[in-house]
Write an enzyme that holds these catalytic residues in place. Structure first.
Site, short mmCIF file in Angstrom:
data_model
loop_
_atom_site.label_atom_id
_atom_site.label_comp_id
_atom_site.label_asym_id
_atom_site.label_seq_id
_atom_site.Cartn_x
_atom_site.Cartn_y
_atom_site.Cartn_z
N GLU A 93 0.83 -1.21 0.00
CA GLU A 93 0.00 0.00 0.00
C GLU A 93 0.86 1.25 0.00
OE1 GLU A 93 -4.01 -0.25 2.21
OE2 GLU A 93 -2.71 -1.74 3.10
N CYS A 113 3.58 -6.43 8.60
CA CYS A 113 4.61 -5.96 9.54
C CYS A 113 4.76 -6.97 10.67
CB CYS A 113 4.21 -4.60 10.12
SG CYS A 113 5.46 -3.91 11.23
N CYS A 117 2.33 -3.45 17.19
CA CYS A 117 1.80 -2.24 17.85
C CYS A 117 0.27 -2.37 17.91
CB CYS A 117 2.20 -1.00 17.06
SG CYS A 117 3.97 -0.89 16.78
N CYS A 120 -2.27 -0.27 15.64
CA CYS A 120 -2.05 -0.26 14.19
C CYS A 120 -2.68 -1.46 13.51
CB CYS A 120 -0.54 -0.24 13.94
SG CYS A 120 -0.11 -0.44 12.21
S1 SF4 Z 1 2.93 1.08 13.69
FE1 SF4 Z 1 4.01 -0.76 14.42
S2 SF4 Z 1 2.83 -2.52 13.61
FE2 SF4 Z 1 2.19 -0.69 12.46
S3 SF4 Z 1 3.45 -0.72 10.61
FE3 SF4 Z 1 4.47 0.61 12.12
S4 SF4 Z 1 5.91 -0.75 13.20
FE4 SF4 Z 1 4.44 -2.07 12.10
#
Ligand code: SF4
Length: 366
Positions: A93, A113, A117, A120
């Protein structure tokens, strides 16, 4: 095509060497680089200044483009989100954010990822794989071609932020190669000074980045002023807690150029990390390390099924005032593209038709 060379990931000298292995003179390599990177052509058939037989031979061993755009979502505020697929079917994306004096392209460094987190949406995909150099470069080409037309020079400056899906510092080698390819004046000519990389806090890679002379700017996502809360919101904190992270930031700070600041991003979650006490804790933490920095407050972008709400405007303002009263430069980042799941923390390969114009198969890779 299996094992095909992704030409968009090659620097000009590497492309010259690659064409030499095919028996071609150096100027052909330079010509091909300009066609791919400056004119942003994505199909050998369009590169008509190369002889037809060379184009045919190239298409047997290499690819001019690998990403395919599946859909584009256009927000009410002009932001565009592209949902693309890699050759092996993984989502990528990219978000294009037009602003008055410049455009910003937020690109992904990984598909999914590995970090978890809790605020997210991307985290919920897990890591699918890290993106190649070519896949990073192509995201920028696709966004610029769509916004302005193939090869058309953008009327404003282009800033890049590695804040899309993924943890960029876990794909640092590919990322730095991509930035060097994009910096070439005969190509996209977007220099590292126009690029900001955002990390959740991969301490050893922050220290590596500090040693690189042509490095991009750095932003650190903090999200909490104490280890206790950060362990919960950003589990990477258990590996590299705040003291370690901030001491790496201090090392990085020594490499800042005049006028450059380190950025701390602070996502604001209603009732979780936005109290007056937490604002004081954050200011004390940053002041104790006396790092030349600024803080960006980012009201959380709500996305089901995440269990958070954005902080209220009043809470954000109060938080900002406390930080500023303690000498911390603080800005509030206006959310962009929330309605199309293009805002920070919302990238999770979502297909949506809400408030959007959906364009399918807008830009096809060859
Ligand atoms: S906020 Fe954290 S989980 Fe989301 S893309 Fe960034 S590093 Fe990865």
């Amino acid at each position: 095509m299996k094992n095909a060379v992704q030409l968009t990931g090659l620097s000009q000298p590497d492309l010259v060497s690659f064409l030499k292995t095919m028996g071609e003179p150096a100027y052909r390599g330079r010509q091909l680089f300009a066609a791919l990177q400056h004119r942003r052509l994505r199909d050998f058939d369009e590169i008509t200044d190369l002889p037809k037989d060379l184009r045919a031979r190239l298409s047997e061993v290499a690819q001019a483009a690998t990403l395919k755009v599946e859909s584009e979502y256009l927000s009410n505020d002009g932001t565009r989100r592209y949902l693309m697929k890699t050759h092996d079917g993984l989502p990528v994306e990219t978000v294009f954010i037009p602003e008055e004096r410049r455009d910003t392209i937020c690109f992904s460094s990984q598909s999914g990822c590995p970090l978890q987190c809790t605020f997210c949406l991307t985290a919920q995909l897990g890591l699918l794989r890290s993106l190649t150099t070519g896949e990073i470069v192509e995201q920028i080409q696709i966004a610029l071609n769509d916004a302005y037309g193939t090869g058309v020079k953008p009327p404003r400056g282009t800033n890049l932020v590695a804040m899309g899906a993924g943890e960029p510092l876990l794909n640092l080698d590919q990322l730095l190669t991509a930035l060097r390819v994009m910096a070439d004046p005969q190509g996209l000519h977007i220099v590292p000074n126009r690029v900001t990389v955002s990390t959740a806090g991969v301490v050893p890679r922050i220290l590596d980045l500090a040693k690189i002379s042509d490095r991009p700017h750095l932003a650190i996502s903090l999200a909490a002023p104490t280890d206790e809360l950060r362990d919960e919101l950003m589990p990477i904190n258990k590996r590299w807690p705040l003291e370690e992270l901030l001491s790496a930031c201090k090392t990085f700070e020594r490499t800042l150029k005049p006028g450059e600041r380190l950025t701390f991003e602070y996502v604001m979650l209603d009732g979780v990390n936005d109290s007056e006490e937490q604002a004081r804790q954050l200011a004390n933490l940053l002041n104790r390390h006396s790092i030349k920095s600024k803080v960006n407050l980012i009201p959380h972008n709500p996305a089901e099924p995440l269990p958070y709400l954005p902080s209220t405007d009043v809470a954000v303002e109060r938080f900002k005032n406390i930080l500023e009263s303690k000498g911390v430069h603080t800005y509030v980042r206006r959310p962009r593209g929330r309605d199309i799941f293009a805002a920070c923390g919302q990238l999770a390969a979502r297909q949506t038709t809400l408030n959007t114009r959906v364009v399918t198969n807008l830009v096809g890779a060859n």
